[in-house]
Scaffold this motif. Structure first.
Motif, short mmCIF file in Angstrom:
data_model
loop_
_atom_site.label_atom_id
_atom_site.label_comp_id
_atom_site.label_asym_id
_atom_site.label_seq_id
_atom_site.Cartn_x
_atom_site.Cartn_y
_atom_site.Cartn_z
N UNK A 1 46.80 -65.20 -13.64
CA UNK A 1 47.54 -66.29 -13.22
C UNK A 1 46.81 -66.95 -12.20
N UNK A 2 45.73 -66.61 -11.56
CA UNK A 2 44.87 -67.48 -10.47
C UNK A 2 43.58 -67.73 -11.00
N UNK A 3 43.00 -67.32 -12.28
CA UNK A 3 41.83 -67.81 -12.75
C UNK A 3 41.64 -67.84 -14.02
N UNK A 4 40.89 -68.42 -14.64
CA UNK A 4 40.49 -68.67 -15.94
C UNK A 4 39.74 -67.60 -16.44
N UNK A 5 40.02 -66.56 -17.43
CA UNK A 5 39.27 -65.47 -17.77
C UNK A 5 38.50 -65.78 -19.00
N UNK A 6 37.26 -65.34 -19.09
CA UNK A 6 36.34 -65.23 -20.34
C UNK A 6 36.24 -63.76 -20.41
N UNK A 7 36.60 -63.17 -21.69
CA UNK A 7 36.12 -61.65 -21.72
C UNK A 7 34.95 -61.22 -22.95
N UNK B 1 27.96 -61.05 -23.19
CA UNK B 1 28.12 -61.64 -22.21
C UNK B 1 26.81 -62.58 -21.61
N UNK B 2 25.61 -62.11 -22.05
CA UNK B 2 24.58 -62.96 -21.61
C UNK B 2 24.59 -64.20 -22.37
N UNK B 3 24.98 -64.21 -23.69
CA UNK B 3 24.89 -65.43 -24.43
C UNK B 3 26.29 -66.06 -23.89
N UNK B 4 27.30 -66.04 -23.59
CA UNK B 4 28.46 -66.68 -23.07
C UNK B 4 28.20 -67.01 -21.83
N UNK B 5 27.58 -66.18 -20.87
CA UNK B 5 27.47 -66.89 -19.40
C UNK B 5 26.57 -67.85 -19.37
N UNK B 6 25.49 -68.03 -20.29
CA UNK B 6 24.62 -69.12 -20.21
C UNK B 6 25.44 -70.42 -20.76
N UNK B 7 26.23 -70.31 -21.93
CA UNK B 7 26.94 -71.23 -22.55
C UNK B 7 27.98 -71.90 -21.65
N UNK B 8 28.69 -70.94 -20.97
CA UNK B 8 29.86 -71.50 -20.33
C UNK B 8 29.79 -70.45 -18.91
N UNK B 9 29.17 -70.97 -18.10
CA UNK B 9 29.05 -70.01 -16.82
C UNK B 9 30.29 -70.22 -15.96
#
Length: 120
Positions: free
Chosen positions: A23-29, A36-44
């Motif tokens: 409810x308070x944050x956008x969440x990436x799983x 995670x390493x790929x996703x964190x770099x694409x969408x920090x």
């Protein structure tokens, strides 16, 4: 709205964290460290919740790799872990985690406080 990445192989734990924070944050799983390493770099994100006991690449290795990638090296990372033996907190903080929250999450306010402390 701030973005939090949850790196957790257990779908029930991801669901719980999303229910607490959604409810308070956008969440990436992310289910694995490599994802995670790929996703964190694409969408920090603004903050990472990182499980320690991940398959293939544990959370300590994931954190080490995050700290080596210039674009995401300064991300605040909270160890979200069932590793709750004497000395685990100190060991994980010594490795460069910014905070430590034990699983199972019995008091969601502890998680929320840890996040808010790092995002202020």
């Amino acid at each position: 709205m701030k973005r939090i990445a949850i790196v957790e192989d257990n779908p029930d734990n991801r669901l719980l964290a999303t229910a607490i924070l959604g409810d308070d944050f956008l969440i990436d799983e992310y289910e694995t460290g490599m994802q995670a390493l790929e996703g964190l770099q694409k969408n920090p994100p603004d903050l990472v919740l990182l499980d320690i006991s991940l398959p293939e690449m544990d959370g300590k290795v994931v954190l080490s790799r995050i700290r080596q990638i210039e674009s995401i090296a300064k991300l605040p990372v909270i160890a979200l872990t069932a590793h709750a033996m004497t000395g685990d907190r100190e060991m994980l903080l010594g490795l460069g985690f910014d905070d430590y929250v034990e699983k199972p999450i019995l008091d969601e306010q502890i998680l929320i406080d840890a996040i808010n402390k790092l995002l202020l």
